[in-house]
Design a protein around this motif. Sequence first.
Motif, PDB file in Angstrom:
ATOM      1  N   PRO A   1     -11.778 -40.185  -9.388  1.00 49.41           N
ATOM      2  CA  PRO A   1     -10.802 -39.381  -9.941  1.00 49.41           C
ATOM      3  C   PRO A   1     -10.630 -39.445 -11.430  1.00 49.41           C
ATOM      4  O   PRO A   1     -10.073 -38.695 -12.008  1.00 49.41           O
ATOM      5  CB  PRO A   1      -9.550 -39.569  -8.856  1.00 49.41           C
ATOM      6  CG  PRO A   1     -10.108 -40.393  -7.679  1.00 49.41           C
ATOM      7  CD  PRO A   1     -11.503 -41.038  -8.148  1.00 49.41           C
TER       8      PRO A   1
ATOM      9  N   LYS B   1     -12.356 -36.795 -13.278  1.00 52.89           N
ATOM     10  CA  LYS B   1     -12.273 -35.596 -13.188  1.00 52.89           C
ATOM     11  C   LYS B   1     -11.274 -35.005 -14.228  1.00 52.89           C
ATOM     12  O   LYS B   1     -10.475 -35.578 -14.818  1.00 52.89           O
ATOM     13  CB  LYS B   1     -11.134 -35.412 -11.745  1.00 52.89           C
ATOM     14  CG  LYS B   1     -11.912 -35.974 -10.527  1.00 52.89           C
ATOM     15  CD  LYS B   1     -13.363 -35.569 -10.254  1.00 52.89           C
ATOM     16  CE  LYS B   1     -13.735 -35.841  -9.032  1.00 52.89           C
ATOM     17  NZ  LYS B   1     -15.134 -35.477  -8.445  1.00 52.89           N
ATOM     18  N   ARG B   2     -11.720 -34.018 -14.715  1.00 58.10           N
ATOM     19  CA  ARG B   2     -11.227 -33.017 -15.978  1.00 58.10           C
ATOM     20  C   ARG B   2     -10.180 -32.278 -15.416  1.00 58.10           C
ATOM     21  O   ARG B   2     -10.648 -31.547 -14.250  1.00 58.10           O
ATOM     22  CB  ARG B   2     -12.469 -32.485 -16.888  1.00 58.10           C
ATOM     23  CG  ARG B   2     -13.153 -33.528 -17.665  1.00 58.10           C
ATOM     24  CD  ARG B   2     -14.450 -32.964 -17.829  1.00 58.10           C
ATOM     25  NE  ARG B   2     -15.111 -32.996 -16.552  1.00 58.10           N
ATOM     26  CZ  ARG B   2     -16.496 -32.749 -16.618  1.00 58.10           C
ATOM     27  NH1 ARG B   2     -17.128 -32.699 -17.574  1.00 58.10           N
ATOM     28  NH2 ARG B   2     -17.211 -32.496 -15.361  1.00 58.10           N
ATOM     29  N   GLU B   3      -9.077 -31.835 -15.925  1.00 55.38           N
ATOM     30  CA  GLU B   3      -8.133 -30.880 -15.698  1.00 55.38           C
ATOM     31  C   GLU B   3      -8.696 -29.680 -15.772  1.00 55.38           C
ATOM     32  O   GLU B   3      -9.095 -29.072 -16.882  1.00 55.38           O
ATOM     33  CB  GLU B   3      -6.705 -31.112 -16.546  1.00 55.38           C
ATOM     34  CG  GLU B   3      -5.718 -30.487 -16.023  1.00 55.38           C
ATOM     35  CD  GLU B   3      -4.477 -30.643 -16.725  1.00 55.38           C
ATOM     36  OE1 GLU B   3      -3.374 -30.066 -16.562  1.00 55.38           O
ATOM     37  OE2 GLU B   3      -4.335 -31.526 -17.677  1.00 55.38           O
TER      38      GLU B   3
ATOM     39  N   PRO C   1     -15.367 -28.331 -17.501  1.00 56.20           N
ATOM     40  CA  PRO C   1     -14.635 -28.767 -16.200  1.00 56.20           C
ATOM     41  C   PRO C   1     -15.457 -27.415 -15.049  1.00 56.20           C
ATOM     42  O   PRO C   1     -15.440 -26.492 -15.509  1.00 56.20           O
ATOM     43  CB  PRO C   1     -13.298 -28.255 -16.048  1.00 56.20           C
ATOM     44  CG  PRO C   1     -12.654 -28.275 -17.513  1.00 56.20           C
ATOM     45  CD  PRO C   1     -13.978 -28.002 -18.533  1.00 56.20           C
TER      46      PRO C   1
ATOM     47  N   THR D   1     -18.670 -34.336  -6.588  1.00 55.77           N
ATOM     48  CA  THR D   1     -18.788 -34.681  -8.138  1.00 55.77           C
ATOM     49  C   THR D   1     -18.079 -33.837  -9.031  1.00 55.77           C
ATOM     50  O   THR D   1     -17.593 -34.105  -9.995  1.00 55.77           O
ATOM     51  CB  THR D   1     -20.223 -34.382  -8.248  1.00 55.77           C
ATOM     52  OG1 THR D   1     -21.108 -35.000  -7.303  1.00 55.77           O
ATOM     53  CG2 THR D   1     -20.578 -35.095  -9.699  1.00 55.77           C
TER      54      THR D   1
ATOM     55  N   ASP E   1     -15.056 -31.389 -10.695  1.00 58.27           N
ATOM     56  CA  ASP E   1     -13.633 -31.545 -11.027  1.00 58.27           C
ATOM     57  C   ASP E   1     -12.666 -31.053 -10.119  1.00 58.27           C
ATOM     58  O   ASP E   1     -11.609 -31.701  -9.915  1.00 58.27           O
ATOM     59  CB  ASP E   1     -13.355 -31.095 -12.596  1.00 58.27           C
ATOM     60  CG  ASP E   1     -14.298 -31.614 -13.553  1.00 58.27           C
ATOM     61  OD1 ASP E   1     -14.332 -32.908 -13.737  1.00 58.27           O
ATOM     62  OD2 ASP E   1     -15.091 -30.865 -14.077  1.00 58.27           O
ATOM     63  N   LEU E   2     -13.335 -30.183  -9.442  1.00 59.74           N
ATOM     64  CA  LEU E   2     -12.118 -29.571  -8.372  1.00 59.74           C
ATOM     65  C   LEU E   2     -13.152 -29.003  -7.523  1.00 59.74           C
ATOM     66  O   LEU E   2     -14.214 -28.204  -7.529  1.00 59.74           O
ATOM     67  CB  LEU E   2     -11.303 -28.700  -9.028  1.00 59.74           C
ATOM     68  CG  LEU E   2     -10.098 -27.740  -8.048  1.00 59.74           C
ATOM     69  CD1 LEU E   2      -9.185 -28.758  -7.435  1.00 59.74           C
ATOM     70  CD2 LEU E   2      -9.399 -26.813  -8.824  1.00 59.74           C
ATOM     71  N   ARG E   3     -12.685 -28.913  -6.128  1.00 60.49           N
ATOM     72  CA  ARG E   3     -13.367 -28.404  -5.034  1.00 60.49           C
ATOM     73  C   ARG E   3     -12.757 -27.052  -4.415  1.00 60.49           C
ATOM     74  O   ARG E   3     -11.460 -27.352  -4.015  1.00 60.49           O
ATOM     75  CB  ARG E   3     -13.851 -29.440  -3.788  1.00 60.49           C
ATOM     76  CG  ARG E   3     -14.626 -28.868  -2.560  1.00 60.49           C
ATOM     77  CD  ARG E   3     -13.903 -28.718  -1.361  1.00 60.49           C
ATOM     78  NE  ARG E   3     -14.876 -28.241  -0.469  1.00 60.49           N
ATOM     79  CZ  ARG E   3     -14.269 -27.707   0.926  1.00 60.49           C
ATOM     80  NH1 ARG E   3     -13.095 -28.091   1.021  1.00 60.49           N
ATOM     81  NH2 ARG E   3     -15.146 -27.317   1.775  1.00 60.49           N
TER      82      ARG E   3
END
Length: 411
Positions: free
Chosen positions: A128, A131-133, A230, A247, A249-251
């Motif tokens: 985490p 992870k980019r915003e 992102p 992998t 940044d957001l699913r």
Amino acid sequence: MMEPKVFTVGQINRYIKNLLENDIILSSLLVRGEISNFKAHSSGHLYFSLKDPSGAISCMMFRADAAALPFLPENGMQVIVYGHISLYERTGQYQLYAEIMEPVGIGALQAAFEQLKEKLAAEGLFDPDFKREIPKNPSCIAVITSPTGAAVRDIVHIVKRRDPSVKLVIVPTLVQGEAAAEDIVRSLRLVNSWGKADVIILGRGGGSMEDLWCFNEEAVARAIFASEIPVISAVGHETDFTIADFTADLRAATPSAAAELATTPLEEKRDGLRRLRMRLDRDMDAVMTQCRRRLEYMKNRPVLARPWERFRQHRIYVEEQTRRMTREMTRQLENAAKDLLTMEDRLAAASPLAVMKRGFLTARTAEGKLLTSVEQTEVGDKIRLELRDGSLWTEIKEKAVRTHGEKEGIL
């Protein structure tokens, strides 16, 4: 009598090999067992044994067949192998030549999925902290997907409904088949080199594990991780999980959900602006009120109400300070004058001139050296006598030397 025929070792091995390869059962069979002594050779061939409680058999898989495996065999793995039995003539050992391998109790693709997931997790690709915003108000969204699928239509519809001002860039990409993984990697790199998108949506609609397999490729996972922009992964349905999901940044559960996560409704933005404007108005009113109070306070200060009074007070203060300084300077000058007179008296008392007034004089040689003893002169020397009002030049005619306890002796 016929002599018995003598065979060579090679002939025997070749004969047995032909028997094995022409046997109906041994030429094409399925064998189940546990992998042991597994070795992946640098040539690409795989060497291992299959064993069960009753025995073991040596196996090998040629490079071309091994390259088609979606997973890497491991020791202890229960598998079913399809192949044929033959003899390796050089050693005389028979072995199973494997052509296809399938894990027992779990599909080959699922095994490959779990192996890659474990490998990438150990490397930190799912961490985490990396992870980019996702930006809340993107101006441009790049969509990497098939240009003809339902997923792209859903994304375009939802984004334009939520915020028509957002620019959408569709990057046509293969999302199924053998060439899909390479095409996805190319599209990710293309969007990053372009550099004008604020967020990337990568995805496609639902399908079987085989249909979605390109999103489980290691190359795709590493391309997502390396992206400077992102990435939202939107692959399949809510129950579908791929390596790309871990992998990214957001699913998002679906492509439609990805479109919602990537945008903010225009009306919500307007509400936010209205709230911001109201807050700004309140803050401005508070600042203006504080400034008015400060102005009123300053207006009532004596320095502004009666400025000449303030000037008069300062003038009185300056005059008083001037008088004090004058008195202090006069006092210090008087003390200095007294000290000067005292020093003059002391200097006068110590001056040679004062001694000369009492009849004393000094004598110097012609070179100006002060004489303190007759031993410094000789008869015939000229000396200068200094009195209080002038000096006299004289010549020594004779000199007398006085010694302690004796009368003067004339030389």
